[in-house]
Design a protein around this motif. Structure first.
Motif, PDB file in Angstrom:
ATOM      1  N   ILE A   1       0.675  -1.439  -0.407  1.00 40.65           N
ATOM      2  CA  ILE A   1       0.099  -0.308  -0.339  1.00 40.65           C
ATOM      3  C   ILE A   1       0.480   1.106  -0.008  1.00 40.65           C
ATOM      4  CG2 ILE A   1      -1.990   1.206   0.828  1.00 40.65           C
ATOM      5  CD1 ILE A   1      -2.975  -1.117   2.472  1.00 40.65           C
ATOM      6  N   LYS A   2       1.741   0.971   0.770  1.00 42.66           N
ATOM      7  CA  LYS A   2       2.633   2.545   0.890  1.00 42.66           C
ATOM      8  C   LYS A   2       3.930   2.779  -0.488  1.00 42.66           C
ATOM      9  CE  LYS A   2       4.412   2.399   5.422  1.00 42.66           C
ATOM     10  NZ  LYS A   2       5.721   1.700   6.683  1.00 42.66           N
ATOM     11  N   ALA A   3       4.051   2.027  -1.508  1.00 41.27           N
ATOM     12  CA  ALA A   3       4.136   1.289  -2.469  1.00 41.27           C
ATOM     13  C   ALA A   3       3.571   2.262  -4.320  1.00 41.27           C
ATOM     14  CB  ALA A   3       4.661   0.024  -2.863  1.00 41.27           C
ATOM     15  N   MET A   4       2.384   2.322  -3.580  1.00 39.10           N
ATOM     16  CA  MET A   4       0.634   2.656  -4.170  1.00 39.10           C
ATOM     17  C   MET A   4       0.955   4.421  -4.102  1.00 39.10           C
ATOM     18  SD  MET A   4      -2.341  -0.170  -4.227  1.00 39.10           S
ATOM     19  CE  MET A   4      -2.530  -0.373  -2.893  1.00 39.10           C
ATOM     20  N   ILE A   5       1.369   4.898  -2.568  1.00 44.35           N
ATOM     21  CA  ILE A   5       0.723   6.012  -2.377  1.00 44.35           C
ATOM     22  C   ILE A   5       2.410   6.583  -2.531  1.00 44.35           C
ATOM     23  CG2 ILE A   5       1.075   7.520  -0.065  1.00 44.35           C
ATOM     24  CD1 ILE A   5      -0.255   5.818   1.135  1.00 44.35           C
ATOM     25  N   ALA A   6       3.481   5.599  -2.298  1.00 46.29           N
ATOM     26  CA  ALA A   6       4.819   6.859  -3.184  1.00 46.29           C
ATOM     27  C   ALA A   6       4.287   6.728  -4.853  1.00 46.29           C
ATOM     28  CB  ALA A   6       5.388   5.751  -3.000  1.00 46.29           C
ATOM     29  N   LYS A   7       4.356   6.073  -5.370  1.00 50.83           N
ATOM     30  CA  LYS A   7       4.318   5.836  -7.139  1.00 50.83           C
ATOM     31  C   LYS A   7       2.994   7.273  -7.290  1.00 50.83           C
ATOM     32  CE  LYS A   7       4.119   1.026  -7.446  1.00 50.83           C
ATOM     33  NZ  LYS A   7       4.153   0.207  -7.880  1.00 50.83           N
ATOM     34  N   ASN A   8       2.251   7.416  -5.919  1.00 48.76           N
ATOM     35  CA  ASN A   8       1.000   8.312  -6.760  1.00 48.76           C
ATOM     36  C   ASN A   8      -0.257   7.204  -7.863  1.00 48.76           C
ATOM     37  OD1 ASN A   8      -0.950   9.896  -6.908  1.00 48.76           O
ATOM     38  ND2 ASN A   8       0.133  10.621  -8.438  1.00 48.76           N
ATOM     39  N   GLN A   9       0.100   5.648  -7.626  1.00 44.46           N
ATOM     40  CA  GLN A   9      -0.954   5.082  -8.241  1.00 44.46           C
ATOM     41  C   GLN A   9      -2.121   5.097  -8.188  1.00 44.46           C
ATOM     42  OE1 GLN A   9       0.335   0.788  -7.734  1.00 44.46           O
ATOM     43  NE2 GLN A   9      -0.819   0.237  -9.537  1.00 44.46           N
ATOM     44  N   PHE A  10      -2.810   5.134  -9.087  1.00 41.19           N
ATOM     45  CA  PHE A  10      -4.406   5.143  -8.422  1.00 41.19           C
ATOM     46  C   PHE A  10      -4.805   6.822  -7.948  1.00 41.19           C
ATOM     47  CE2 PHE A  10      -3.581   0.718  -7.907  1.00 41.19           C
ATOM     48  CZ  PHE A  10      -4.224   0.195  -8.654  1.00 41.19           C
ATOM     49  N   GLY A  11      -3.347   7.984  -8.223  1.00 40.11           N
ATOM     50  CA  GLY A  11      -3.693   8.993  -7.980  1.00 40.11           C
ATOM     51  C   GLY A  11      -3.887   9.198  -5.806  1.00 40.11           C
ATOM     52  N   LEU A  12      -3.294   7.885  -5.583  1.00 43.36           N
ATOM     53  CA  LEU A  12      -2.973   7.925  -3.982  1.00 43.36           C
ATOM     54  C   LEU A  12      -2.258   8.683  -3.784  1.00 43.36           C
ATOM     55  CD1 LEU A  12      -4.032   4.140  -3.766  1.00 43.36           C
ATOM     56  CD2 LEU A  12      -5.445   6.217  -3.886  1.00 43.36           C
ATOM     57  N   GLY A  13      -1.400   9.449  -4.422  1.00 44.05           N
ATOM     58  CA  GLY A  13       0.032   9.932  -4.131  1.00 44.05           C
ATOM     59  C   GLY A  13      -0.627  11.367  -2.010  1.00 44.05           C
ATOM     60  N   LYS A  14      -1.543  11.194  -2.163  1.00 48.71           N
ATOM     61  CA  LYS A  14      -2.472  12.202  -0.424  1.00 48.71           C
ATOM     62  C   LYS A  14      -2.641  11.724   0.361  1.00 48.71           C
ATOM     63  CE  LYS A  14      -2.433  16.347  -4.027  1.00 48.71           C
ATOM     64  NZ  LYS A  14      -3.607  17.604  -4.513  1.00 48.71           N
ATOM     65  N   PHE A  15      -2.434  10.074   0.212  1.00 45.92           N
ATOM     66  CA  PHE A  15      -3.308   9.128   1.355  1.00 45.92           C
ATOM     67  C   PHE A  15      -2.498   9.037   1.788  1.00 45.92           C
ATOM     68  CE2 PHE A  15      -7.066   9.567  -1.995  1.00 45.92           C
ATOM     69  CZ  PHE A  15      -7.862   8.680  -0.741  1.00 45.92           C
ATOM     70  N   GLN A  16      -2.141   8.875   3.552  1.00 48.28           N
ATOM     71  CA  GLN A  16      -1.630   8.876   4.516  1.00 48.28           C
ATOM     72  C   GLN A  16      -2.473   7.189   4.919  1.00 48.28           C
ATOM     73  OE1 GLN A  16      -2.680  10.181   7.937  1.00 48.28           O
ATOM     74  NE2 GLN A  16      -1.300   9.162   9.869  1.00 48.28           N
ATOM     75  N   LEU A  17      -1.546   6.457   5.177  1.00 49.35           N
ATOM     76  CA  LEU A  17      -1.328   4.685   5.192  1.00 49.35           C
ATOM     77  C   LEU A  17      -1.580   4.908   6.770  1.00 49.35           C
ATOM     78  CD1 LEU A  17      -2.249   1.922   5.153  1.00 49.35           C
ATOM     79  CD2 LEU A  17       0.077   1.551   5.197  1.00 49.35           C
ATOM     80  N   VAL A  18      -2.517   4.406   7.379  1.00 49.55           N
ATOM     81  CA  VAL A  18      -2.831   4.044   8.961  1.00 49.55           C
ATOM     82  C   VAL A  18      -2.372   2.894   9.628  1.00 49.55           C
ATOM     83  CG1 VAL A  18      -3.879   4.660  10.979  1.00 49.55           C
ATOM     84  CG2 VAL A  18      -4.625   6.133   8.453  1.00 49.55           C
ATOM     85  N   GLU A  19      -1.191   2.281  10.337  1.00 49.25           N
ATOM     86  CA  GLU A  19      -1.096   1.656  10.374  1.00 49.25           C
ATOM     87  C   GLU A  19      -1.666   1.237  11.315  1.00 49.25           C
ATOM     88  OE1 GLU A  19       2.791   0.360   8.099  1.00 49.25           O
ATOM     89  OE2 GLU A  19       3.348   1.829   9.068  1.00 49.25           O
ATOM     90  N   SER A  20      -1.778  -0.479  12.149  1.00 48.54           N
ATOM     91  CA  SER A  20      -1.818  -0.823  13.805  1.00 48.54           C
ATOM     92  C   SER A  20      -2.339  -2.268  13.826  1.00 48.54           C
ATOM     93  CB  SER A  20      -3.633   0.010  13.470  1.00 48.54           C
ATOM     94  OG  SER A  20      -5.022  -0.156  13.557  1.00 48.54           O
ATOM     95  N   SER A  21      -2.734  -2.318  14.373  1.00 46.39           N
ATOM     96  CA  SER A  21      -2.571  -3.978  14.351  1.00 46.39           C
ATOM     97  C   SER A  21      -4.245  -4.398  14.214  1.00 46.39           C
ATOM     98  CB  SER A  21      -2.612  -4.270  16.508  1.00 46.39           C
ATOM     99  OG  SER A  21      -4.207  -3.758  16.493  1.00 46.39           O
ATOM    100  N   GLU A  22      -4.397  -5.478  14.042  1.00 48.96           N
ATOM    101  CA  GLU A  22      -6.005  -5.826  13.284  1.00 48.96           C
ATOM    102  C   GLU A  22      -6.702  -5.817  14.271  1.00 48.96           C
ATOM    103  OE1 GLU A  22      -8.447  -9.528  13.186  1.00 48.96           O
ATOM    104  OE2 GLU A  22      -6.024 -10.339  13.226  1.00 48.96           O
ATOM    105  N   ALA A  23      -6.871  -5.590  15.528  1.00 50.68           N
ATOM    106  CA  ALA A  23      -8.191  -5.354  16.429  1.00 50.68           C
ATOM    107  C   ALA A  23      -8.564  -3.569  16.232  1.00 50.68           C
ATOM    108  CB  ALA A  23      -7.626  -5.141  18.013  1.00 50.68           C
ATOM    109  N   GLY A  24      -7.135  -3.064  16.070  1.00 48.35           N
ATOM    110  CA  GLY A  24      -7.740  -2.133  15.773  1.00 48.35           C
ATOM    111  C   GLY A  24      -8.075  -0.849  14.973  1.00 48.35           C
ATOM    112  N   MET A  25      -7.161  -1.931  13.343  1.00 47.73           N
ATOM    113  CA  MET A  25      -8.261  -1.552  12.311  1.00 47.73           C
ATOM    114  C   MET A  25      -9.354  -1.260  12.425  1.00 47.73           C
ATOM    115  SD  MET A  25      -7.746  -2.947   8.139  1.00 47.73           S
ATOM    116  CE  MET A  25      -8.532  -4.525   8.951  1.00 47.73           C
ATOM    117  N   LEU A  26      -9.603  -2.810  12.859  1.00 48.87           N
ATOM    118  CA  LEU A  26     -11.476  -3.532  12.788  1.00 48.87           C
ATOM    119  C   LEU A  26     -12.209  -1.962  13.348  1.00 48.87           C
ATOM    120  CD1 LEU A  26     -10.815  -7.507  12.997  1.00 48.87           C
ATOM    121  CD2 LEU A  26     -11.555  -5.960  10.972  1.00 48.87           C
ATOM    122  N   ALA A  27     -11.492  -1.822  15.015  1.00 42.84           N
ATOM    123  CA  ALA A  27     -11.879  -0.749  15.257  1.00 42.84           C
ATOM    124  C   ALA A  27     -12.562   0.107  15.266  1.00 42.84           C
ATOM    125  CB  ALA A  27     -11.336  -0.272  16.774  1.00 42.84           C
TER     126      ALA A  27
END
Length: 312
Positions: free
Chosen positions: A158-184
């Motif tokens: 996902i970070k690689a997509m953001i870094a390459k601006n693939q799909f126009g995602l260059g301005k997006f931020q990846l929120v990293e957390s545990s599985e439980a944190g993401m699901l919450a």
């Protein structure tokens, strides 16, 4: 002559007894298992531990990231890992495989897995159905994509997509957390009917608990065939030769996405993984019989007739 034949018979009998009653070397009795903190891997690892402990082995689980687990197998600090998701972890495991420091079993434990970006179905109904659609909803999404734990293969992609601006995602931020944190975070968004894009996968109870839609048009950014995946068991390179009985059990341990999702639900309800595994074996004797076929206890007795399920 009769005495000589008798000696040969006794020697042959002893040899056969040794083969039957010592399936694994003494060093195999302690099984060291690496576990990533994903509910599916926790569930299958618990099932494996309950079976091994019930056959006279002593199993120790070590929770760590995938990189540390592969390095642990390389350094002989761990013996096996039941959670290699292909292709999500392929970039991480490839250097270890190429250097012959780990061994991937010949067949997957799960064939019908999937892992890619997903959205609540109400968001798909509004038009967010493909990777290319994400950028169109940047404002509603707050410019965020929700991933899992730092260092995971999925987050790296996902970070690689953001870094390459693939799909126009260059301005997006990846929120990293545990599985439980993401699901919450996803659960909060769903309750409020808010926009959210998250990393989803099957098997997982999220597929039942959330009305969700996997995004298409990924251009293989998170693996071929829109995120279709398989799960494999990894051991040290010589484990099959050193510990053939444990290896046979590992080979037998295959699952379906539907069954694994059901195995995982008690864990999300905060039930003990080992107790949940024992209950599954009690409720599904056909699985127990299938998994124990051709397997023995540590001291060489038939596994099916001598499995001891403690802790009930």
């Amino acid at each position: 002559m009769k005495r000589q034949i008798s000696r040969y018979a006794l020697a042959l009998s002893a040899l056969l007894s040794t083969h039957v009653f010592a399936a694994d070397a003494a060093s195999c009795q302690n099984v060291r298992m690496g576990v990533v903190n994903w509910t599916d891997v926790i569930a299958t690892s618990a099932m494996t531990q309950v079976l091994l402990d019930g056959l006279g082995y002593t199993t120790k689980q070590t929770s760590a990231s995938q990189q540390i687990i592969f390095a642990g197998i390389r350094d002989r600090r761990l013996d096996l890992f039941l959670g290699y998701w292909n292709p999500l972890m392929t970039q991480t495991i490839t250097p270890f495989v190429d250097a012959q420091q780990v061994k991937v079993l010949d067949k997957p434990s799960l064939e019908d897995a999937r892992a890619t970006l997903a959205v609540p179905t109400y968001l798909a109904d509004k038009g967010l159905k493909t990777f290319a659609d994400i950028a169109k909803f940047e404002k509603e999404l707050g410019g965020k994509l929700y991933g899992i734990e730092p260092g995971s293969g999925a987050n790296t992609q996902i970070k690689a997509m953001i870094a390459k601006n693939q799909f126009g995602l260059g301005k997006f931020q990846l929120v990293e957390s545990s599985e439980a944190g993401m699901l919450a975070a996803v659960d909060r968004a769903v309750r409020r009917k808010e926009a959210v894009v998250f990393f989803g996968w099957a098997p997982h109870p999220m597929n039942v608990n959330i009305a969700m839609t996997y995004l298409s048009g990924s251009d293989d950014a998170l693996g071929p065939n829109e995120g279709m995946a398989s799960v494999w068991t990894v051991t040290s390179p010589t484990y099959a030769q050193q510990c053939p009985n444990v290896h046979k059990l590992l080979t037998n341990l295959t699952f379906t996405a539907t069954d694994e999702s059901r195995m995982m639900q008690p864990l999300l309800d905060h039930k003990d993984p080992l107790a949940s595994a024992r209950q599954w074996l009690k409720d599904h004797p056909q699985d127990q019989a299938r998994w124990l076929e051709g397997v023995t206890t540590f001291d060489g007795k038939p596994a099916a007739a001598n499995l001891q399920l403690t802790g009930q």
